[in-house]
Write a protein that holds these residues in place. Structure first.
Motif, PDB file in Angstrom:
ATOM      1  N   VAL A   1       0.830  -1.206   0.000  1.00 16.20           N
ATOM      2  CA  VAL A   1       0.000   0.000   0.000  1.00 16.20           C
ATOM      3  C   VAL A   1       0.866   1.257   0.000  1.00 16.20           C
ATOM      4  O   VAL A   1       0.588   2.225  -0.710  1.00 16.20           O
ATOM      5  CB  VAL A   1      -0.951  -0.003   1.219  1.00 16.20           C
ATOM      6  CG1 VAL A   1      -1.616   1.358   1.395  1.00 16.20           C
ATOM      7  CG2 VAL A   1      -2.023  -1.063   1.034  1.00 16.20           C
ATOM      8  N   LEU A   2       1.943   1.237   0.778  1.00 17.51           N
ATOM      9  CA  LEU A   2       2.830   2.403   0.831  1.00 17.51           C
ATOM     10  C   LEU A   2       3.499   2.643  -0.517  1.00 17.51           C
ATOM     11  O   LEU A   2       3.644   3.794  -0.953  1.00 17.51           O
ATOM     12  CB  LEU A   2       3.888   2.205   1.918  1.00 17.51           C
ATOM     13  CG  LEU A   2       3.398   2.335   3.363  1.00 17.51           C
ATOM     14  CD1 LEU A   2       4.511   1.977   4.336  1.00 17.51           C
ATOM     15  CD2 LEU A   2       2.893   3.746   3.644  1.00 17.51           C
ATOM     16  N   LEU A   3       3.919   1.569  -1.169  1.00 18.61           N
ATOM     17  CA  LEU A   3       4.559   1.728  -2.476  1.00 18.61           C
ATOM     18  C   LEU A   3       3.580   2.296  -3.497  1.00 18.61           C
ATOM     19  O   LEU A   3       3.951   3.103  -4.355  1.00 18.61           O
ATOM     20  CB  LEU A   3       5.101   0.384  -2.960  1.00 18.61           C
ATOM     21  CG  LEU A   3       6.300  -0.172  -2.172  1.00 18.61           C
ATOM     22  CD1 LEU A   3       6.659  -1.567  -2.657  1.00 18.61           C
ATOM     23  CD2 LEU A   3       7.507   0.751  -2.296  1.00 18.61           C
ATOM     24  N   GLY A   4       2.316   1.867  -3.414  1.00 22.89           N
ATOM     25  CA  GLY A   4       1.315   2.402  -4.336  1.00 22.89           C
ATOM     26  C   GLY A   4       0.753   3.734  -3.902  1.00 22.89           C
ATOM     27  O   GLY A   4       0.281   4.524  -4.736  1.00 22.89           O
ATOM     28  N   ALA A   5       0.802   4.002  -2.584  1.00 18.45           N
ATOM     29  CA  ALA A   5       0.223   5.243  -2.078  1.00 18.45           C
ATOM     30  C   ALA A   5       0.984   6.469  -2.557  1.00 18.45           C
ATOM     31  O   ALA A   5       0.427   7.565  -2.610  1.00 18.45           O
ATOM     32  CB  ALA A   5       0.199   5.220  -0.543  1.00 18.45           C
ATOM     33  N   GLY A   6       2.274   6.282  -2.904  1.00 14.21           N
ATOM     34  CA  GLY A   6       3.035   7.418  -3.415  1.00 14.21           C
ATOM     35  C   GLY A   6       2.400   8.010  -4.657  1.00 14.21           C
ATOM     36  O   GLY A   6       2.284   9.231  -4.791  1.00 14.21           O
ATOM     37  N   ASN A   7       1.936   7.126  -5.563  1.00 14.66           N
ATOM     38  CA  ASN A   7       1.290   7.612  -6.788  1.00 14.66           C
ATOM     39  C   ASN A   7      -0.046   8.272  -6.483  1.00 14.66           C
ATOM     40  O   ASN A   7      -0.383   9.327  -7.035  1.00 14.66           O
ATOM     41  CB  ASN A   7       1.087   6.444  -7.761  1.00 14.66           C
ATOM     42  CG  ASN A   7       2.406   5.867  -8.238  1.00 14.66           C
ATOM     43  OD1 ASN A   7       3.401   6.580  -8.349  1.00 14.66           O
ATOM     44  ND2 ASN A   7       2.430   4.574  -8.505  1.00 14.66           N
ATOM     45  N   TYR A   8      -0.838   7.644  -5.585  1.00 16.71           N
ATOM     46  CA  TYR A   8      -2.142   8.211  -5.251  1.00 16.71           C
ATOM     47  C   TYR A   8      -2.001   9.557  -4.536  1.00 16.71           C
ATOM     48  O   TYR A   8      -2.745  10.501  -4.805  1.00 16.71           O
ATOM     49  CB  TYR A   8      -2.930   7.245  -4.368  1.00 16.71           C
ATOM     50  CG  TYR A   8      -3.328   5.967  -5.058  1.00 16.71           C
ATOM     51  CD1 TYR A   8      -3.761   5.975  -6.379  1.00 16.71           C
ATOM     52  CD2 TYR A   8      -3.252   4.738  -4.405  1.00 16.71           C
ATOM     53  CE1 TYR A   8      -4.111   4.801  -7.017  1.00 16.71           C
ATOM     54  CE2 TYR A   8      -3.603   3.561  -5.036  1.00 16.71           C
ATOM     55  CZ  TYR A   8      -4.035   3.599  -6.352  1.00 16.71           C
ATOM     56  OH  TYR A   8      -4.380   2.440  -6.970  1.00 16.71           O
ATOM     57  N   LEU A   9      -1.025   9.631  -3.612  1.00 20.11           N
ATOM     58  CA  LEU A   9      -0.823  10.883  -2.887  1.00 20.11           C
ATOM     59  C   LEU A   9      -0.346  11.982  -3.827  1.00 20.11           C
ATOM     60  O   LEU A   9      -0.795  13.135  -3.730  1.00 20.11           O
ATOM     61  CB  LEU A   9       0.201  10.661  -1.765  1.00 20.11           C
ATOM     62  CG  LEU A   9       0.480  11.855  -0.853  1.00 20.11           C
ATOM     63  CD1 LEU A   9      -0.804  12.295  -0.163  1.00 20.11           C
ATOM     64  CD2 LEU A   9       1.540  11.513   0.182  1.00 20.11           C
TER      65      LEU A   9
END
Length: 566
Positions: A307-315
């Motif tokens: 989630v953290l690795l993907g959250a960078g793009n979402y954030l």
């Protein structure tokens, strides 16, 4: 970190407190902040026996309830502080500590204990320099902690904690002794007493077969375990698909990105909520609890890293969706880069912290991460060069998304500035990717940043054109460019008669078009050419024809001349 997350999970699922055995307290309900006395073997053993007896009497009298939970947490924390759990992984230390306490109390209630006044107190410890004491010549040892935050305290040793269940198996068929603080059936009560969410009357009213123990758990507990796992999996899948379904319908963009970020975060908390419910209310224990606890934390940590690795793009998308960030500007690329690097660092921190939860020393994790990092760095030197190149491009800002640039012989529009490469859409329609390491070192011509477009032209008229018509030709061009479209006062047009030779006379003209819109510039140039050509035709001013010059050897030219004379 683990306990903090458990607190959040407990709040989300409205299950009350994190654990019934993990908060500071004392035996006296009116004085919950009283410090646990572990200054000597006598103080530790007395505190342990009285605190367990207090919890047992509360259980026997009314069972667990939401109202009595806070008081019981205080007593439970007092019990756990008597145990040295330093060698137990933090993710399971509470469950291990509770079962250890129940087993030790059962053992102590079944063996002969020396008189309390013979137990070493603080004065005797100071006089004799005592560091270890065995309870009534058993292998149950209370020893001084040598290092760490609890240095100097006397606690049940790590070896005793590890072997408590074995000690109980050896003495469980012995009768209880008649003395103060005896708690008959404590271990069975610990195993079968439900949490406050499950009414005691409901569990006790189940058929007798539901209380038969299988592999250390009652059948009703196995049913609760299977049901909880099924509900948790269904809930995680439902949250995941709900997030994906809603994101396709939500507007504006920032709300869609927010839902995409929150949905997986909510889903990954479900395993911890299930673990809390199984541990505190279904009361799963023993090896089954350890396995469920390890798996729950492992799923949580792995999911959190993903989630953290993907959250960078979402954030990054959420920030870029705000009105003060240009979606195609270089600032947006900087936001993406920072968010991606931040998400990677956060995942590394979770990896290090999570490893400690599973009992892996930090030095081992750091060494492993260092070796892996070195291997990755050696194997991906070019990639790292491009990453640093993208940082240099972002900081220097020679171009941004949407700019037309010329770099390494390519002329095109910047479509994307990534971590590894910059993508250009060439004027031919083709796409080319240039490594950022090359972009950081090469010469870049940014066409889009020109303030104007300069037009340069040369008009050739025959050399035998009368001087008056030459002057008129120059004047026609100057009049056509006077205060022309797109002109600024700082950049007036320039027209001069520059070339005079035997074949033609050349008029050179310069003009600057604002703004630098190439298609509008071409439209103006077309209009200017037609106007000049029309006036030249009206004034009968011819354009010079292209001259053809043939260079011949001297003997050939002589032969041609002789033939001409004939």
């Amino acid at each position: 970190m683990a306990r903090l997350v458990v607190v959040v999970v407990a709040a989300l699922f409205a299950f009350g407190s994190v654990t019934a055995w993990s908060q500071p307290a004392s035996v006296e309900p009116s004085h919950p902040l009283r410090a646990t006395d572990t200054s000597s073997p006598r103080a530790t053993l007395t505190t342990f026996l009285s605190a367990v007896d207090e919890v047992y009497r509360d259980f026997s009298r009314e069972g667990r309830s939401f109202e009595s939970e806070a008081e019981r947490r205080a007593l439970a924390a007092r019990i756990l502080r008597c145990l040295d759990l330093s060698e137990v992984p933090e993710s399971v230390d509470v469950g291990v500590g509770r079962e250890t306490a129940a087993c030790l109390k059962e053992v102590l209630d079944r063996i002969e204990l020396a008189p309390e006044d013979s137990w070493p107190d603080a004065e005797q410890v100071d006089q004799e320099g005592l560091t270890k004491w065995a309870v009534s010549d058993t292998e149950i040892v209370i020893q001084r902690v040598k290092e760490g935050p609890r240095e100097g305290e006397f606690l049940f040793s790590p070896e005793t904690v590890d072997r408590a269940a074995d000690f109980y198996e050896l003495v469980k068929n012995l009768p209880y002794k008649e003395r103060q603080y005896v708690t008959p059936g404590l271990y069975q009560l610990y195993l079968s007493e439900p949490g406050w969410l499950l009414p005691r009357s409901l569990i006790q009213g189940l058929p007798s077969w539901a209380h038969v123990r299988l592999l250390g758990q009652a059948i009703w507990q196995w049913c609760g375990l299977i049901l909880t796992i099924g509900v948790s999996l269904a809930l995680m899948v439902a949250i995941y698909y709900f997030g994906r379904w809603r994101t396709s319908h939500l507007r504006p963009n920032w709300l869609r990105y927010l839902v995409m970020l929150v949905s997986p975060l909510t889903a990954m908390l479900v395993p911890l909520g299930a673990l809390y419910f199984l541990e505190q209310h279904v009361r799963i224990s023993g090896t089954v609890l350890l396995v469920i606890s390890y798996l729950s934390w492992l799923i949580f940590l792995l999911t959190l890293m993903v989630v953290l690795l993907g959250a960078g793009n979402y954030l990054a998308a959420l920030i870029i969706a705000t009105p003060w960030i240009k979606p195609h500007g270089l600032d947006s690329q900087w936001v993406r880069l920072v968010c991606r690097v931040g998400s990677i660092l956060a995942a590394i921190i979770v990896f290090l912290e999570g490893g400690q939860q599973f009992g892996i020393p930090l030095t081992t994790l750091v060494a492993s991460a260092g070796v892996c990092g070195l291997a990755v760095a050696l194997a991906a030197q070019d990639t790292l060069k491009n990453v640093f190149g993208s940082i240099m491009v972002t900081l220097d800002k020679p171009f941004q998304v949407g700019d037309r640039i010329v770099a390494k012989g390519y002329d095109g529009i910047v479509e994307e500035i990534g971590l590894r490469s910059t993508k250009l859409r060439l004027l031919t329609g083709h796409q080319v990717s240039i490594p950022n390491d090359d972009m950081a070192r090469c010469d870049i011509e940014n066409v889009s940043r020109r303030p104007h477009i300069r037009g340069v032209a040369k008009i050739q008229i025959p050399s035998d054109t009368p001087t008056a018509k030459v002057k008129r030709a120059v004047q026609i061009v100057r009049d056509a460019l006077h205060e022309h479209e797109g002109m600024k006062e700082a950049y007036p047009p320039r027209v001069f008669l520059r070339d005079v030779n035997e074949s033609s006379t050349g008029i050179v003209l310069f003009y600057w078009y604002h703004p630098a819109n190439y298609w509008e510039f071409l439209a103006f140039t077309e209009q200017l050419n037609i106007q000049v050509m029309g006036q030249f035709e009206a004034e009968r001013i011819p354009f010079a024809s292209p001259a053809l010059t043939v260079h011949l050897p001297e003997n050939e030219r002589t032969e041609i001349d002789m033939r001409s004379e004939r």
